[in-house]
Design an enzyme around this catalytic site. Structure first.
Site, PDB file in Angstrom:
ATOM      1  N   GLN A 173     -10.465  -2.643   2.003  1.00 38.03           N
ATOM      2  CA  GLN A 173     -10.029  -3.282   3.248  1.00 38.03           C
ATOM      3  C   GLN A 173     -10.086  -2.329   4.449  1.00 38.03           C
ATOM      4  O   GLN A 173      -9.675  -2.702   5.545  1.00 38.03           O
ATOM      5  CB  GLN A 173      -8.638  -3.903   3.089  1.00 38.03           C
ATOM      6  CG  GLN A 173      -7.484  -2.921   2.936  1.00 38.03           C
ATOM      7  CD  GLN A 173      -6.201  -3.630   2.531  1.00 38.03           C
ATOM      8  OE1 GLN A 173      -6.053  -4.123   1.423  1.00 38.03           O
ATOM      9  NE2 GLN A 173      -5.232  -3.693   3.439  1.00 38.03           N
ATOM     10  N   TYR A 225       4.103   3.941   0.885  1.00 38.29           N
ATOM     11  CA  TYR A 225       4.807   4.502   2.034  1.00 38.29           C
ATOM     12  C   TYR A 225       5.821   3.475   2.535  1.00 38.29           C
ATOM     13  O   TYR A 225       5.813   3.054   3.693  1.00 38.29           O
ATOM     14  CB  TYR A 225       3.856   4.971   3.142  1.00 38.29           C
ATOM     15  CG  TYR A 225       4.403   6.210   3.825  1.00 38.29           C
ATOM     16  CD1 TYR A 225       4.402   7.428   3.163  1.00 38.29           C
ATOM     17  CD2 TYR A 225       4.972   6.141   5.086  1.00 38.29           C
ATOM     18  CE1 TYR A 225       4.957   8.554   3.744  1.00 38.29           C
ATOM     19  CE2 TYR A 225       5.535   7.264   5.677  1.00 38.29           C
ATOM     20  CZ  TYR A 225       5.512   8.459   4.999  1.00 38.29           C
ATOM     21  OH  TYR A 225       6.052   9.575   5.566  1.00 38.29           O
ATOM     22  N   LEU A 226       6.680   3.076   1.601  1.00 34.88           N
ATOM     23  CA  LEU A 226       7.512   1.895   1.780  1.00 34.88           C
ATOM     24  C   LEU A 226       8.632   2.122   2.790  1.00 34.88           C
ATOM     25  O   LEU A 226       9.141   3.222   2.937  1.00 34.88           O
ATOM     26  CB  LEU A 226       8.096   1.493   0.428  1.00 34.88           C
ATOM     27  CG  LEU A 226       7.050   1.273  -0.675  1.00 34.88           C
ATOM     28  CD1 LEU A 226       7.737   0.997  -2.009  1.00 34.88           C
ATOM     29  CD2 LEU A 226       6.094   0.147  -0.317  1.00 34.88           C
ATOM     30  N   HIS A 227       8.994   1.049   3.485  1.00 37.95           N
ATOM     31  CA  HIS A 227      10.094   1.081   4.455  1.00 37.95           C
ATOM     32  C   HIS A 227      10.963  -0.162   4.238  1.00 37.95           C
ATOM     33  O   HIS A 227      10.705  -0.941   3.303  1.00 37.95           O
ATOM     34  CB  HIS A 227       9.536   1.156   5.882  1.00 37.95           C
ATOM     35  CG  HIS A 227       8.463   0.141   6.159  1.00 37.95           C
ATOM     36  ND1 HIS A 227       8.718  -1.208   6.199  1.00 37.95           N
ATOM     37  CD2 HIS A 227       7.133   0.283   6.376  1.00 37.95           C
ATOM     38  CE1 HIS A 227       7.599  -1.853   6.455  1.00 37.95           C
ATOM     39  NE2 HIS A 227       6.608  -0.983   6.557  1.00 37.95           N
ATOM     40  N   SER A 287       4.269   1.245   8.144  1.00 34.47           N
ATOM     41  CA  SER A 287       3.967   2.583   7.604  1.00 34.47           C
ATOM     42  C   SER A 287       3.220   3.396   8.650  1.00 34.47           C
ATOM     43  O   SER A 287       3.315   4.623   8.682  1.00 34.47           O
ATOM     44  CB  SER A 287       3.118   2.459   6.335  1.00 34.47           C
ATOM     45  OG  SER A 287       3.738   1.573   5.436  1.00 34.47           O
ATOM     46  N   ARG A 288       2.462   2.720   9.516  1.00 36.21           N
ATOM     47  CA  ARG A 288       1.673   3.434  10.533  1.00 36.21           C
ATOM     48  C   ARG A 288       2.546   3.978  11.676  1.00 36.21           C
ATOM     49  O   ARG A 288       2.051   4.774  12.480  1.00 36.21           O
ATOM     50  CB  ARG A 288       0.573   2.529  11.085  1.00 36.21           C
ATOM     51  CG  ARG A 288      -0.536   2.263  10.075  1.00 36.21           C
ATOM     52  CD  ARG A 288      -1.733   1.564  10.699  1.00 36.21           C
ATOM     53  NE  ARG A 288      -2.880   1.571   9.810  1.00 36.21           N
ATOM     54  CZ  ARG A 288      -3.247   0.556   9.013  1.00 36.21           C
ATOM     55  NH1 ARG A 288      -2.550  -0.551   9.005  1.00 36.21           N
ATOM     56  NH2 ARG A 288      -4.318   0.651   8.253  1.00 36.21           N
ATOM     57  N   MET A 340       0.839  -1.205   0.000  1.00 36.58           N
ATOM     58  CA  MET A 340       0.000   0.000   0.000  1.00 36.58           C
ATOM     59  C   MET A 340       0.874   1.256   0.000  1.00 36.58           C
ATOM     60  O   MET A 340       0.406   2.350   0.338  1.00 36.58           O
ATOM     61  CB  MET A 340      -0.944  -0.003   1.199  1.00 36.58           C
ATOM     62  CG  MET A 340      -1.916  -1.192   1.138  1.00 36.58           C
ATOM     63  SD  MET A 340      -3.483  -0.907   1.961  1.00 36.58           S
ATOM     64  CE  MET A 340      -2.944  -0.587   3.622  1.00 36.58           C
ATOM     65  N   GLY A 391      11.045  -2.906   5.596  1.00 38.07           N
ATOM     66  CA  GLY A 391      10.300  -4.174   5.575  1.00 38.07           C
ATOM     67  C   GLY A 391       9.866  -4.502   4.152  1.00 38.07           C
ATOM     68  O   GLY A 391      10.068  -5.629   3.671  1.00 38.07           O
ATOM     69  N   HIS A 392       9.307  -3.505   3.461  1.00 41.01           N
ATOM     70  CA  HIS A 392       8.923  -3.718   2.056  1.00 41.01           C
ATOM     71  C   HIS A 392      10.165  -4.004   1.208  1.00 41.01           C
ATOM     72  O   HIS A 392      10.142  -4.873   0.341  1.00 41.01           O
ATOM     73  CB  HIS A 392       8.230  -2.479   1.495  1.00 41.01           C
ATOM     74  CG  HIS A 392       6.951  -2.127   2.178  1.00 41.01           C
ATOM     75  ND1 HIS A 392       6.817  -1.036   3.010  1.00 41.01           N
ATOM     76  CD2 HIS A 392       5.732  -2.721   2.148  1.00 41.01           C
ATOM     77  CE1 HIS A 392       5.578  -0.966   3.450  1.00 41.01           C
ATOM     78  NE2 HIS A 392       4.898  -1.980   2.952  1.00 41.01           N
TER      79      HIS A 392
END
Ligand code: PAF
Length: 285
Positions: A61, A32-34, A187-188, A30, A36-37
């Protein structure tokens, strides 16, 4: 790196690759990548000839009142990150490209599986996830698709959907990536102010405590979960949504820690709902 906003463009590129005999990996995100992505994309890059990453904040979702409108977005930054970790094609559709106004077809698992854990407070969430992931599978037709273990219930549900719907796609689960201090990347996390960011450490600390207790021989799920809840309750800014131990495949609650058990939690830090988990693998003697 190619950027496509249209389904037809993705189909064309993938068709060309497949004609050349290349394998294709898909990483649904979704945005806003970090890191982890990035670890998912790098894994896809190692295992497949070509990598497609979708960047799409999927409205189906999110329930009304959840964070669909405020969900962080920064497509330029996402592209800069993706260029550096082996992505060949970014699929970044508008909502109207993915959902016709009168779209009325969903993919939903009609067992208790999506009703456990996050499904208790997010009853339509996994129907939306399954529907969009099924659509992405139909659009990209990848050989393999990559998902993070941080969303453990989502990963289990997608494996089940792939089995039940006979998708010939291999699902690869990738380990949780953490900040140096332990907080699982999300992302949150950007929603957290300084005080909340510090308080959010209680999730990973509780995961590490749970892992230690299992390592030391705890096999009673109630006792394990009580100890973990007690730890979470030491943080005044934390409000527990759930801490549960479930079968890692079916998501059914377990009384004993044996076989493969998912120990998962969702905790509000202020208004931000964060999740974390570990898998306890306990083989019978
Ligand atoms: O995990 C996510 O980011 C989303 O749920 C997914 C799999 C991309 C579907 O929208």
């Amino acid at each position: 790196m190619e950027i496509a906003e249209k389904i037809s463009q993705v189909r064309e590129t993938v068709k060309k690759w497949k004609k050349e005999g290349l394998t294709v990996g898909l990483v649904p995100t979704m945005g806003y990548l970090h890191e982890g992505h990035a670890s998912l994309v790098e894994c896809a890059d190692r295992m497949c000839d070509r990598v497609v990453v979708s960047v799409f904040v999927n409205p189906t979702q999110f329930a009304p009142g959840e964070d669909l409108e405020t969900y962080p977005r920064d497509f330029e930054r996402d592209c800069a990150l993706l260029e550096n970790c082996g992505c060949d094609l970014v699929f970044h559709p508008e909502v109207s490209e993915m959902y016709e106004e009168d779209a009325a077809t969903y993919v939903e698992i009609l067992s208790d599986m999506p009703k456990q854990l996050c499904g208790k407070t997010r009853p339509i969430h996994f129907r939306g996830v399954c529907t969009v992931v099924a659509k992405l599978f139909n659009i990209v037709e990848p050989d393999k698709a990559f998902f993070g273990q941080k969303d453990a219930q989502q990963l289990a549900i997608i494996r089940r959907m792939v089995r039940d719907m006979s998708y010939g796609i291999e699902i690869i689960g990738c380990p949780i990536v953490r900040e140096k201090d332990g907080l699982a990347k999300s992302s949150r996390n950007t929603y957290l102010n300084e005080e909340e960011r510090r308080a959010a450490l209680i999730l990973s600390q509780t995961v590490f405590l749970g892992e230690k207790l299992v390592r030391e021989g705890e096999r009673d799920a109630d006792r394990l979960l009580s100890a973990m809840k007690a730890k979470l309750e030491t943080e005044p800014l934390a409000r527990i949504d759930y801490v549960s131990a479930v079968d890692a495949v079916t998501m059914a609650p377990v009384a004993q820690i044996k076989g493969s058990v998912l120990v998962a939690m969702a905790v509000y830090i202020g208004k931000t709902r964060l999740i974390d988990n570990f898998i306890a693998e306990v083989q019978p003697l």
